[in-house]
Motif scaffolding. Structure first.
Motif, PDB file in Angstrom:
ATOM      1  N   LEU A  34     -24.186  45.652  13.799  1.00 18.70           N
ATOM      2  CA  LEU A  34     -23.661  45.200  15.098  1.00 18.70           C
ATOM      3  C   LEU A  34     -24.729  44.445  15.881  1.00 18.70           C
ATOM      4  CD1 LEU A  34     -21.652  48.397  16.097  1.00 18.70           C
ATOM      5  CD2 LEU A  34     -20.683  46.180  15.500  1.00 18.70           C
ATOM      6  N   GLN A  43     -20.003  46.600  23.776  1.00 21.88           N
ATOM      7  CA  GLN A  43     -19.317  46.390  22.501  1.00 21.88           C
ATOM      8  C   GLN A  43     -19.833  47.348  21.431  1.00 21.88           C
ATOM      9  OE1 GLN A  43     -20.059  42.028  22.118  1.00 21.88           O
ATOM     10  NE2 GLN A  43     -17.886  41.922  21.584  1.00 21.88           N
ATOM     11  N   VAL A  46     -18.485  50.934  22.171  1.00 18.27           N
ATOM     12  CA  VAL A  46     -17.072  51.096  21.841  1.00 18.27           C
ATOM     13  C   VAL A  46     -16.862  51.088  20.329  1.00 18.27           C
ATOM     14  CG1 VAL A  46     -14.792  50.027  21.994  1.00 18.27           C
ATOM     15  CG2 VAL A  46     -16.242  50.167  24.023  1.00 18.27           C
ATOM     16  N   THR A  47     -17.535  50.189  19.622  1.00 17.49           N
ATOM     17  CA  THR A  47     -17.368  50.116  18.169  1.00 17.49           C
ATOM     18  C   THR A  47     -17.859  51.388  17.497  1.00 17.49           C
ATOM     19  OG1 THR A  47     -17.643  47.707  18.232  1.00 17.49           O
ATOM     20  CG2 THR A  47     -17.927  48.796  16.102  1.00 17.49           C
ATOM     21  N   MET A  50     -15.582  54.368  17.520  1.00 10.71           N
ATOM     22  CA  MET A  50     -14.449  54.409  16.602  1.00 10.71           C
ATOM     23  C   MET A  50     -14.604  55.496  15.554  1.00 10.71           C
ATOM     24  SD  MET A  50     -12.233  52.236  17.661  1.00 10.71           S
ATOM     25  CE  MET A  50     -12.809  52.697  19.306  1.00 10.71           C
ATOM     26  N   SER A  92     -16.414  43.999   5.907  1.00 15.86           N
ATOM     27  CA  SER A  92     -16.218  43.620   7.312  1.00 15.86           C
ATOM     28  C   SER A  92     -17.327  42.675   7.766  1.00 15.86           C
ATOM     29  CB  SER A  92     -16.206  44.873   8.203  1.00 15.86           C
ATOM     30  OG  SER A  92     -15.218  45.793   7.780  1.00 15.86           O
ATOM     31  N   VAL A  95     -17.021  42.036  14.566  1.00 11.41           N
ATOM     32  CA  VAL A  95     -17.054  43.292  15.321  1.00 11.41           C
ATOM     33  C   VAL A  95     -15.697  44.001  15.303  1.00 11.41           C
ATOM     34  CG1 VAL A  95     -17.397  44.307  17.611  1.00 11.41           C
ATOM     35  CG2 VAL A  95     -18.993  42.567  16.766  1.00 11.41           C
ATOM     36  N   PRO A  96     -14.568  43.325  15.551  1.00 13.55           N
ATOM     37  CA  PRO A  96     -13.274  44.026  15.499  1.00 13.55           C
ATOM     38  C   PRO A  96     -12.966  44.605  14.113  1.00 13.55           C
ATOM     39  CG  PRO A  96     -13.032  41.955  16.673  1.00 13.55           C
ATOM     40  CD  PRO A  96     -14.390  41.935  16.048  1.00 13.55           C
ATOM     41  N   ALA A  99     -15.002  47.715  13.616  1.00 14.98           N
ATOM     42  CA  ALA A  99     -14.445  48.816  14.404  1.00 14.98           C
ATOM     43  C   ALA A  99     -13.238  49.438  13.706  1.00 14.98           C
ATOM     44  CB  ALA A  99     -14.054  48.315  15.795  1.00 14.98           C
ATOM     45  N   TYR A 102     -14.356  51.264  10.501  1.00 15.24           N
ATOM     46  CA  TYR A 102     -15.079  52.494  10.838  1.00 15.24           C
ATOM     47  C   TYR A 102     -14.101  53.589  11.237  1.00 15.24           C
ATOM     48  CZ  TYR A 102     -19.669  54.511  12.077  1.00 15.24           C
ATOM     49  OH  TYR A 102     -20.823  55.238  12.110  1.00 15.24           O
ATOM     50  N   LEU A 103     -13.073  53.225  11.980  1.00 16.39           N
ATOM     51  CA  LEU A 103     -12.066  54.192  12.411  1.00 16.39           C
ATOM     52  C   LEU A 103     -11.342  54.784  11.202  1.00 16.39           C
ATOM     53  CD1 LEU A 103      -9.635  53.892  15.382  1.00 16.39           C
ATOM     54  CD2 LEU A 103      -8.730  54.418  13.127  1.00 16.39           C
TER      55      LEU A 103
END
Length: 401
Positions: A34, A43, A46-47, A50, A92, A95-96, A99, A102-103
C-alpha cells in the motif's frame, strides 16, 4: 501439557501452524505494498481494516457450520479457500482490489478461530482448558511471526507478487495434513478424554448466563483487539516511515512481537488457570497500555523491541483468560457458534484498530495512533475490573477445577 501435544489436538495444531505462516506474510507485504502505491494514511487504515471486517463477517458462519457438520470438513475446505484468497491477493494491483482480496482471504482463514477453539474447549478437561487454548493462540503467533520475518527478508530480494504466490501454497499443505489428522476420526462432540471427576465438576459448575458473559467479554475484547490489530497493521509503517528503516527491519519487529507473544501465551494460560480469569485480564490490559505508550515515544528500534516484549506480556495474560472464560459459559450444543461470536468481538476490534489508528495518524502523526491504543487498553482494564469480578463462574460444591 505432554498429553495435549501428543494427542489429536496437538496434531491439529501442528497442521494449522503451516497456514499461519501465510498470514504473517500478508501482515508484512500488504502494508508495504500500500505504501508503494502511495496510499494515504486514511486509505491505508481502511484497507488494512478489511482484514478485521472479513473475519467479522465470516467467523460466526464457520461456527454455525461446525455445530452442524463437525470440525473436520470446515477446517479442510477453509484452508483450500484461504490458499485461493492469497493467490487472488497476489494478483491485486490497486488499492480497492487489495482491500477486497484482503477481506475475502481473512474470511476464509478465520475458520480456525471458532472451530479450533471449540474443538479444544469441548475436549480438554477443565483444569487444562485455558492452557490448551493458549497453545492454540501461541501457534498462531509463532506462525505469524515466522511469516512476517521471512516475508520482510524476501521483499528485499523479490517482488510482493512472488512472495504472495509462494505463501498461497502453505494453506494447501495444511489442508493435506488435516486430512491425515482426521483420518479415522468420528465426531463425538468432544470430552472423550475427560475423567469421571472432570464431568462431575463441570456438572456442578454454575455461573452467569451466557448473554451476560458475552456482553462483558464483548466490551473487553473489542477494546483489547483495537490495540492488538492496530499494532499488527501499523508497526511496519512505524518502523519504515517514522524510524526510516528497511522492510526487513519492519519484518523483524513483527517477528519479535509474534515470538514474544507465542512464548508467553502458555505461561499466561497457566496463570489464568491458577489465579483466576478476572485478575489476569486486568493485569494484561494495564501492561498492554504501558506497551503502547512505549511505541508512541519510540525514537530508536530498541525501544520498539522493548515495547513488543511488554505488549506480549499483556496479551499473554488477557487472551487465554478471556477465551477460557467464555468457553466455560458456552452451552455445548452451540459451543462453536458462541466461540465464533467471541471471535467476532476480536474481529470488530480488529476492524476498528487500523481505522482509528489511520485517523489518529492523519490528524497528529503515527505516534498518536499508539496513544489511542493505550487509551483503549486502559478502558479494557476498567471493564474487566468491574465486570468480570461480579460474573465469575461458581461451583455448587468445593470441588476444584
Amino acid at each position: 501439557m505432554r498429553a495435549l501435544l501428543r494427542s489429536r489436538s496437538g496434531a491439529l495444531l501442528g497442521a494449522l501452524s503451516v497456514s499461519t505462516v501465510a498470514t504473517g506474510v500478508m501482515f508484512i507485504t500488504v502494508p508495504l505494498e500500500l505504501r508503494s502505491l502511495h496510499a494515504g494514511p486514511s486509505q491505508i487504515g481502511v484497507t488494512l481494516a478489511m482484514f478485521g471486517l472479513g473475519t467479522f463477517l465470516f467467523e460466526w458462519v464457520w461456527g454455525v457450520i461446525a455445530d452442524r457438520v463437525g470440525y473436520q470438513w470446515p477446517l479442510i475446505v477453509s484452508m483450500v479457500l484461504f490458499a485461493g484468497g492469497v493467490f487472488l491477493l497476489a494478483r491485486s494491483s490497486t488499492v480497492p482490489f487489495i482491500a477486497a482480496s484482503y477481506l475475502l482471504t481473512s474470511g476464509m482463514l478465520v475458520s480456525v478461530g471458532p472451530v479450533g477453539r471449540s474443538f479444544l474447549g469441548t475436549t480438554l478437561p477443565p483444569n487444562l482448558r485455558a492452557t490448551g487454548l493458549a497453545v492454540l493462540s501461541a501457534e498462531w503467533l509463532f506462525g505469524d511471526a515466522i511469516g512476517a520475518g521471512s516475508g520482510g527478508f524476501l521483499l528485499e530480494h523479490i517482488s510482493t507478487r512472488d512472495v504472495l504466490y509462494a505463501a498461497s501454497v502453505l494453506p494447501l499443505i495444511s489442508a493435506g495434513l488435516l486430512l491425515l489428522v482426521f483420518r479415522g476420526y468420528k465426531e463425538t462432540h468432544g470430552r472423550s478424554t475427560w475423567t469421571a471427576e472432570d464431568v462431575r465438576v463441570e456438572q456442578e459448575r454454575t455461573g452467569p448466563s451466557v448473554v451476560r458473559v458475552l456482553l462483558v467479554t464483548a466490551a473487553i475484547m473489542i477494546l483489547f483487539q483495537i490495540g492488538f490489530a492496530g499494532e499488527t497493521a501499523l508497526l511496519p509503517l512505524l518502523v519504515t516511515t517514522h524510524l526510516n528503516l528497511s522492510a526487513a527491519t519492519a519484518g523483524t519487529a513483527l517477528f519479535a512481537a509474534g515470538i514474544f507473544g507465542g512464548l508467553l501465551l502458555v505461561p499466561g494460560g497457566i496463570a489464568s488457570d491458577r489465579w483466576g480469569r478476572g485478575p489476569a485480564m486486568v493485569a494484561g490490559a494495564l501492561i498492554s497500555a504501558v506497551a503502547f505508550g512505549l511505541y508512541a515515544i519510540a525514537g530508536v528500534f530498541g525501544v520498539v523491541i522493548a515495547a513488543a516484549a511488554v505488549r506480549a506480556v499483556g496479551s499473554s495474560l488477557i487472551w487465554p483468560a478471556a477465551t477460557a472464560w467464555i468457553s466455560e459459559a458456552s452451552p455445548r450444543r452451540q459451543h462453536a457458534l458462541v466461540m465464533g461470536l467471541y471471535g467476532e468481538f476480536e474481529n470488530l476490534g480488529g476492524f476498528l484498530g487500523p481505522v482509528i489508528g489511520g485517523i489518529a495518524w492523519s490528524l497528529a502523526g503515527i505516534q498518536a495512533a499508539f496513544v489511542s491504543y493505550a487509551l483503549a487498553a486502559l478502558l479494557a482494564a476498567a471493564v474487566a475490573a468491574i465486570g468480570v469480578a461480579g460474573l465469575k463462574p461458581r461451583l455448587r460444591s468445593n470441588a476444584a477445577v
